[in-house]
Design an enzyme around this catalytic site. Structure first.
Site, PDB file in Angstrom:
ATOM      1  N   ARG A  66      47.083  32.313  21.612  1.00  0.00           N
ATOM      2  CA  ARG A  66      46.466  31.140  20.987  1.00  0.00           C
ATOM      3  C   ARG A  66      46.411  31.263  19.472  1.00  0.00           C
ATOM      4  O   ARG A  66      46.570  30.267  18.752  1.00  0.00           O
ATOM      5  CB  ARG A  66      45.049  30.948  21.544  1.00  0.00           C
ATOM      6  CG  ARG A  66      45.008  30.508  22.989  1.00  0.00           C
ATOM      7  CD  ARG A  66      43.609  30.576  23.558  1.00  0.00           C
ATOM      8  NE  ARG A  66      43.101  31.947  23.637  1.00  0.00           N
ATOM      9  CZ  ARG A  66      41.967  32.304  24.238  1.00  0.00           C
ATOM     10  NH1 ARG A  66      41.222  31.377  24.813  1.00  0.00           N
ATOM     11  NH2 ARG A  66      41.566  33.556  24.261  1.00  0.00           N
ATOM     12  N   GLY A  67      46.188  32.498  18.987  1.00  0.00           N
ATOM     13  CA  GLY A  67      46.116  32.687  17.542  1.00  0.00           C
ATOM     14  C   GLY A  67      47.409  32.320  16.846  1.00  0.00           C
ATOM     15  O   GLY A  67      47.418  31.610  15.828  1.00  0.00           O
ATOM     16  N   PRO A 109      30.167  33.124  18.815  1.00  0.00           N
ATOM     17  CA  PRO A 109      29.834  33.555  17.454  1.00  0.00           C
ATOM     18  C   PRO A 109      31.043  34.213  16.781  1.00  0.00           C
ATOM     19  O   PRO A 109      31.802  34.944  17.425  1.00  0.00           O
ATOM     20  CB  PRO A 109      28.703  34.569  17.656  1.00  0.00           C
ATOM     21  CG  PRO A 109      28.156  34.278  19.015  1.00  0.00           C
ATOM     22  CD  PRO A 109      29.304  33.788  19.805  1.00  0.00           C
ATOM     23  N   GLU A 118      39.769  46.634  14.924  1.00  0.00           N
ATOM     24  CA  GLU A 118      40.370  45.908  16.042  1.00  0.00           C
ATOM     25  C   GLU A 118      41.179  46.861  16.917  1.00  0.00           C
ATOM     26  O   GLU A 118      41.967  47.669  16.415  1.00  0.00           O
ATOM     27  CB  GLU A 118      41.279  44.778  15.550  1.00  0.00           C
ATOM     28  CG  GLU A 118      40.544  43.609  14.933  1.00  0.00           C
ATOM     29  CD  GLU A 118      41.469  42.435  14.654  1.00  0.00           C
ATOM     30  OE1 GLU A 118      42.706  42.600  14.782  1.00  0.00           O
ATOM     31  OE2 GLU A 118      40.970  41.353  14.309  1.00  0.00           O
ATOM     32  N   ARG A 379      64.630  22.062  61.785  1.00  0.00           N
ATOM     33  CA  ARG A 379      63.625  23.013  62.254  1.00  0.00           C
ATOM     34  C   ARG A 379      64.130  23.715  63.494  1.00  0.00           C
ATOM     35  O   ARG A 379      64.989  23.216  64.221  1.00  0.00           O
ATOM     36  CB  ARG A 379      62.321  22.266  62.567  1.00  0.00           C
ATOM     37  CG  ARG A 379      61.092  23.169  62.770  1.00  0.00           C
ATOM     38  CD  ARG A 379      60.615  23.789  61.489  1.00  0.00           C
ATOM     39  NE  ARG A 379      59.250  24.311  61.616  1.00  0.00           N
ATOM     40  CZ  ARG A 379      58.934  25.606  61.636  1.00  0.00           C
ATOM     41  NH1 ARG A 379      59.882  26.515  61.531  1.00  0.00           N
ATOM     42  NH2 ARG A 379      57.667  25.997  61.736  1.00  0.00           N
ATOM     43  N   HIS A 752      54.103  33.339  49.177  1.00  0.00           N
ATOM     44  CA  HIS A 752      53.737  34.744  49.344  1.00  0.00           C
ATOM     45  C   HIS A 752      52.939  35.223  48.138  1.00  0.00           C
ATOM     46  O   HIS A 752      53.195  34.812  47.005  1.00  0.00           O
ATOM     47  CB  HIS A 752      54.990  35.610  49.500  1.00  0.00           C
ATOM     48  CG  HIS A 752      55.731  35.348  50.775  1.00  0.00           C
ATOM     49  ND1 HIS A 752      57.077  35.615  50.919  1.00  0.00           N
ATOM     50  CD2 HIS A 752      55.326  34.821  51.955  1.00  0.00           C
ATOM     51  CE1 HIS A 752      57.458  35.267  52.135  1.00  0.00           C
ATOM     52  NE2 HIS A 752      56.406  34.787  52.780  1.00  0.00           N
ATOM     53  N   GLU A 773      75.920  43.180  39.570  1.00  0.00           N
ATOM     54  CA  GLU A 773      76.508  44.150  38.643  1.00  0.00           C
ATOM     55  C   GLU A 773      76.542  45.556  39.237  1.00  0.00           C
ATOM     56  O   GLU A 773      77.435  46.354  38.938  1.00  0.00           O
ATOM     57  CB  GLU A 773      75.721  44.143  37.333  1.00  0.00           C
ATOM     58  CG  GLU A 773      75.896  42.862  36.521  1.00  0.00           C
ATOM     59  CD  GLU A 773      74.949  42.792  35.332  1.00  0.00           C
ATOM     60  OE1 GLU A 773      74.123  43.722  35.192  1.00  0.00           O
ATOM     61  OE2 GLU A 773      75.046  41.822  34.555  1.00  0.00           O
ATOM     62  N   ALA A 774      75.573  45.857  40.121  1.00  0.00           N
ATOM     63  CA  ALA A 774      75.520  47.187  40.738  1.00  0.00           C
ATOM     64  C   ALA A 774      76.549  47.349  41.847  1.00  0.00           C
ATOM     65  O   ALA A 774      76.845  48.479  42.270  1.00  0.00           O
ATOM     66  CB  ALA A 774      74.127  47.444  41.284  1.00  0.00           C
ATOM     67  N   PRO A 779      75.700  36.131  46.939  1.00  0.00           N
ATOM     68  CA  PRO A 779      76.236  34.758  46.987  1.00  0.00           C
ATOM     69  C   PRO A 779      75.778  33.949  45.766  1.00  0.00           C
ATOM     70  O   PRO A 779      74.915  34.395  45.006  1.00  0.00           O
ATOM     71  CB  PRO A 779      75.652  34.188  48.276  1.00  0.00           C
ATOM     72  CG  PRO A 779      74.363  34.934  48.444  1.00  0.00           C
ATOM     73  CD  PRO A 779      74.599  36.316  47.906  1.00  0.00           C
TER      74      PRO A 779
END
Length: 1093
Positions: A66-67, A109, A118, A379, A752, A773-774, A779
């Site tokens: 966010r900063g 605050p 920090e 199905r 899942h 690649e291995a 597919p």
């Protein structure tokens, strides 16, 4: 889903409330929430510090960095906050690819501090334990903390200490802050652990000499631990990812899911989209989303969701009508499509779920036509043919275009049809009916007699690999076995899952096993007993034990436990099971086990050499040998996928439903499955892909391997490495589902718990690329998986690696009566009939009126009695009269015979039912049972035209009492106020009182002879009820007479007086009255004269 993000406000509330540390944590609970409805002036009254301190304001909507995005206002007063919010609150902004409305802000605050004060702290969970990351430089410019930060792994079940924190994490922190930091980090970790966090990040953490300030915080908790942490968490709200709105329909489905044992999920992606899905199964739902996106439908995909776990017809109806309601709110120029898809179910009754969907389609048929909706259905699973039939039938009767396909069609082919990428077959092939697989049409001989034994406690055959029984004496972790299941495998099933056990026995029988694979069951909620099952044609008894130890002692040859324990008890029962060295494999079916518990199970299993399959799994199957629970579905699918004998292909999948789909694909493209395991969809499955792939590599019968991976986690990279290292040499066909996730603008949690990418390497796209690649066969999409498996298999056959065996028909298994009836193959007259109540559906029904309507209509007890006794919705005055009758007959003091008997029985120490029954047995013509007799006598006399005087004289001549006339205490001079109250009401409200008037004329005659021969309360109710039945308009004359004849009116007295009898019983117990003995001086002893004193 387990790990869910919580808001920063919720995370800080947990931290401030429960952290235990010597470090002084400042600004506890000093935050204020701002939304569009917030009045800042009123907010300042509730939080006075808003007027006295400098402030920080920021959105609290799960937005990262966010900063850097300019979304944090710092060092402002309240007016400055007001001005800062004006251009942002309720305004759209873009964060990455996501566009969303800024609607929830947090004011805290402002903490003035130096840069060197920090720090960065993060704790996150992995399979091995929890990692604590610390960097001595925090804030918006912290950079790549994974590379920079110091790390400390706290292993599962290990404790953290301040010394280990200082040594491993704080070497670069200022010395004067190390004690404070160490104490805070230890407290933070213990909080994280006890409240079941899965991720907790603080950046920056500001530390002065003696104080700690938590500035920005992000966190996730394990939502499945709600039943453990509810008292501390309270009601936690889980905000949606930024860029996706929280819809009430999503909350409605989430509520349905929470109340159901099934799984119901819904995420709205684009409510204006034209492509809607209603998919069965967590894995299948991802595959359908992938295919839609692959075919260019990502911008039109309206929703993601799934229904699975055998939801009822009503639950499916509620889910379906929610989808149909959403998709018919806004028209699309191209019309809309609804994809009702799914893999081949393991245990869900497809017909039952489809009937719920059909009901919803009928309810929305007009809207579906107006929005030009086309429906595509595919199905498989138990009773799917009937489900497809009813789905096709509703298309014909409503005119809605519904295209229906079964297991003969590739699972995702309907997506191409729906999106216009492939033609819709005019007459798709019709799959064989479920019954065809189970009837003896093959001419196969029956299973040899030796396989039909009822004995299943004999020792296993020799020569079968099994681990050493003395695991406890081994030094270090025990090696796990390569062969999990054989034809001699014996198991114990935890839980009263009779359907699953019968399915296992039918599988054993069709595989020609010599004896059942289930040796015993364990169910702690009953005593030891036997449970009946079928073994082929015979009935056998399987022992059920109350505790695990007895089962293990009686069955030393068992080495597999299948746990159907609930998510609450699965952890304890699994840990107990691992105390027995004979067990080498445990399958945990339950979904929703907290991740911290699962990791403890994994650690114990690794130490003891136990293979865990699950949690959140259907199990696994080894064709021809053994199957876990409901794996593989019913026998029709077992036979269709040729799972009764081994093939050459082994697979491992996360999804249970998709494992059954793999059974189907592999059986159609190869010589079949050798073994298949669904490891489960949780983030930390008990065993991982490589555990099984390496087993398959070392198993001679396996010639090729199929892996169905998934988005989330990095386990697939271990397969890549094993291929590169030469550890895996057999062909591996692999595809990771979830490729659509990278196309969505906001984060989507799939079905899942583990299907969510937390970094780029965990995406399905990245894993598929790495596998290719291995050297794995990958597919282009799931659509092409079957073709690639066939190509690799054909090549192995051509090279002689695989020599297909001759196909032998399996023995037949008789069909269960219940399933044959479900399929409509047989009929049988019911044992008895009922027409007043139906409890089978989602809602209880009284004589056709749903129970909710009973309460909404405010018909009261009288109206309910009218439904159940008379099958009528009676007029209001009739309901009131029934209730008045119950009130006036409720009791008549302790002296009457029924109350007396009840009291005597209660004082003899008998229970409520016995005492009540004792009193009820006294009811008859002489006491309380005169309602029916009075109604019959007076009705017969009146209907025959007999004058009141003639009736009295005839009864006197016949020597018969007039039922309902006479009272022992009350008389014409001392009237019974109960009768007077009823008489006033009847005269005022009944349309006609002919029989009552006749009875009152008879009373005038009888009381002239003797003042106590009045129309008593029994007689009054009897004759008035006849008037009610005859004149209320709800009954024919014959029906009214029949109710009198069958004894309905006496039921009023029985029901009313039961209230009084119960009152007397409770009164005696409350007064602690002892055994009653009748005083002898109240008994007249009449003895024979020669025996008298």
């Amino acid at each position: 889903m387990s790990a869910k993000a919580i808001s920063e406000q919720t995370g800080k509330e947990f931290l401030y409330k429960y952290i235990c540390t010597s470090a002084v944590v400042q600004n506890r609970f000093r935050f204020a929430q701002v939304t569009a409805e917030t009045d800042l002036d009123r907010l300042a009254q509730e939080h006075p510090w808003l007027l006295t301190e400098k402030l920080v304001v920021k959105p609290d909507q799960l937005i990262k960095r966010r900063g850097k995005l300019g979304l944090v206002g710092v060092n402002l007063d309240l007016n400055g906050v007001r001005d800062w919010l004006k251009p942002r609150l309720q305004k759209e902004t873009t964060v990455g690819k996501a566009k969303g409305i800024l609607k929830n802000f947090l004011i805290e605050p402002f903490v003035a501090h130096k840069q060197e004060e920090e720090f960065y702290v993060c704790i996150y969970a992995t399979r091995e334990g929890d990692h604590v990351l610390f960097h001595h430089e925090g804030g918006v410019d912290v950079g790549d903390v994974d590379a920079k930060a110091k790390k400390l792994l706290i292993g599962v079940d290990e404790k953290i200490s301040e010394e280990s924190v200082k040594e491993a994490l704080l070497t670069h922190a200022a010395k004067d802050k190390r004690d404070v930091l160490a104490s805070f980090i230890v407290g933070l970790f213990n909080l994280y652990d006890s409240l079941f966090f899965t991720y907790l990040e603080i950046n920056p953490l500001v530390v002065t000499k003696d104080s700690v300030f938590v500035l920005d915080m992000a966190a996730k908790i394990d939502a499945t631990a709600d039943y453990i942490c509810k008292s501390k968490w309270g009601d936690v709200e889980f905000p949606p990812p930024f860029g996706r709105e929280a819809y009430p329909e999503e909350a409605y489905i989430a509520d349905l899911d929470a109340k159901s044992g099934a799984s119901l999920k819904l995420t709205l992606l684009n409510p204006r989209g034209r492509i809607w899905t209603m998919v069965a199964g967590g894995g299948a739902s991802v595959v359908y989303s992938d295919t839609i996106c692959d075919l260019g439908g990502v911008d039109e995909l309206a929703n993601y969701g799934e229904y699975s776990g055998a939801p009822s017809e009503q639950q499916t109806y509620d889910y379906a009508k929610t989808i149909l309601s959403l998709m018919t709110r806004e028209k699309h120029k191209d019309g809309k499509v609804l994809i009702i898809g799914g893999s081949i179910a393991n245990f869900t009754n497809v017909a039952a779920t489809f009937k719920g969907i059909v009901r919803a389609i009928r309810d929305y048929q007009q809207q579906l036509k107006e929005h030009e909706v086309q429906i595509f259905v595919r199905r498989g699973g138990p009773n799917y043919q009937e489900g497809l039939r009813v789905m096709g039938e509703v298309g014909k009767t409503t005119g809605i275009p519904i295209h229906v396909f079964g297991t003969e069609t590739h699972m995702t082919a309907i997506v191409g049809m729906a999106l216009g990428h492939r033609p819709i077959p005019n007459l798709p092939p019709v799959a064989a009916h479920t019954a065809n697989f189970l009837l003896n049409t093959s001419g196969a001989s029956s299973t040899p007699a030796s396989s039909r034994t009822a004995s299943f406690s004999e020792n296993r055959a020799k020569g079968v690999e099994r681990p050493s029984a003395d695991k406890s004496k081994a030094a270090g972790p025990v090696a796990k076995v390569t062969t999990l299941f054989s034809k001699q495998t014996k198991s114990i099933v935890w839980g009263m899952q009779t359907r699953a056990v019968q399915g296992m026995m039918d599988f054993d029988y069709v595989c020609s096993r010599s004896e059942p694979s289930v040796a015993a069951m364990v169910y702690p909620f009953t005593g030891d007993h036997k449970q009946k099952f079928y073994w082929g044609h015979k009935e056998i008894l399987v022992p059920v034990y109350k505790n695990m130890s007895d089962a293990m002692k009686k069955h030393p040859d068992v080495d597999v436990l299948i746990s159907f324990a609930s998510l609450r008890s699965a952890f304890d029962s699994t840990m107990e099971t691992m105390q027995y060295p004979q067990i080498h494999t445990i399958a945990i079916i339950a979904e929703g086990i907290p991740e911290a518990h699962t990791r403890k199970i994994i650690k114990a299993a690794d130490e003891k050499g136990v293979t865990i399959i699950g949690p959140a799994t259907v199990g696994g199957i080894k064709p021809g040998c053994f199957k876990i629970g409901n794996t593989g579905g019913m026998l029709d699918n077992i036979l269709a996928s040729k799972l009764y004998r081994p093939g050459s292909v082994a697979y491992v999948s996360r999804s249970g439903g998709m494992s059954n789909e793999l059974n189907n694909i592999i059986s159609r493209t190869t010589d079949g499955v050798f073994e298949g395991v669904a490891i489960g969809g949780d983030r930390y499955p008990g065993s991982v892909f490589t555990d099984h792939v390496l087993r398959y590599q070392d198993t001679p019968g396996v010639k090729m391997i199929v892996v169905l991976g998934e988005i989330g986690g990095t386990e697939e990279y271990k397969i890549c490495q094993a291929i590169k290292d030469g550890r895996i040499t057999k062909p591996v066909v692999c595809w990771c589902i979830g490729t659509c996730a990278t196309m969505f603008t906001s984060e989507v949690q799939f079905g899942h718990a583990g299907a969510c990418a937390n970094q780029a390497s965990e995406t399905a796209v990245a894993k598929n690329q790495a596998l290719a690649e291995a050297g794995a066969f990958v597919p282009k999409s799931f659509d092409e998986l079957g073709e690639l498996i066939k190509s690799v298999y054909d090549n192995l056959v051509a090279n002689g690696v695989i020599v297909p065996a001759e196909e032998l028909p399996p023995p037949t298994v008789p069909m269960d009566y219940s399933w044959a009836r479900e399929l409509g193959l047989i009929r049988k007259p019911a044992s008895f009939m009922t027409s007043i109540c139906d409890e089978r559906g989602q809602e209880l029904i009284y004589a056709g009126m749903p129970i909710t309507e009973v309460f909404k209509s405010e018909i009261g007890l009288g109206g309910t009695l009218g439904l159940l006794w008379f099958q009528r919705r009676l007029p209001r005055y009739a309901c009131q009269f029934i209730e008045m009758c119950l009130m006036v007959t409720a009791d008549h003091g302790p002296a009457v015979s029924g109350a007396h008997n009840t009291i005597v029985c209660a004082r003899a120490g008998k229970d409520l039912i016995s005492s009540l029954t004792s009193g009820l047995l006294t009811i008859g013509d002489r006491f309380g049972g005169a309602l029916d007799a009075a109604a019959k006598q007076f009705s017969k006399a009146f209907d025959s035209g007999m004058l009141p005087m003639e009736f009295v004289n005839k009864m006197k001549k016949d020597g018969m009492l007039i039922m309902g006339i006479g009272h022992r205490v009350k008389s014409i001079n001392n009237p019974d106020m109960r009768v007077q109250i009823l008489k006033d009401f009847v005269k005022q409200h009944f349309p006609s009182t002919q029989l009552l008037d006749y009875a009152l004329d008879v009373e005038k005659i009888t009381t002239s002879k003797k003042p106590n021969l009045i129309l008593n309360v029994d007689g009054f109710i009897g004759v008035a009820f006849v008037d009610l039945l005859r004149t209320c308009g709800g009954f024919t004359r014959d029906e009214a007479d029949e109710f009198v004849e069958i004894g309905a009116l006496n039921g009023i007295f029985v029901l009313g007086r039961s209230m009084g009898f119960i009152g007397h019983y409770l009164d005696q117990k409350r007064l602690k009255q002892g055994l009653y003995r009748h005083p002898w001086d109240d008994i007249s002893y009449v003895l024979p004269e020669h025996m008298s004193m």
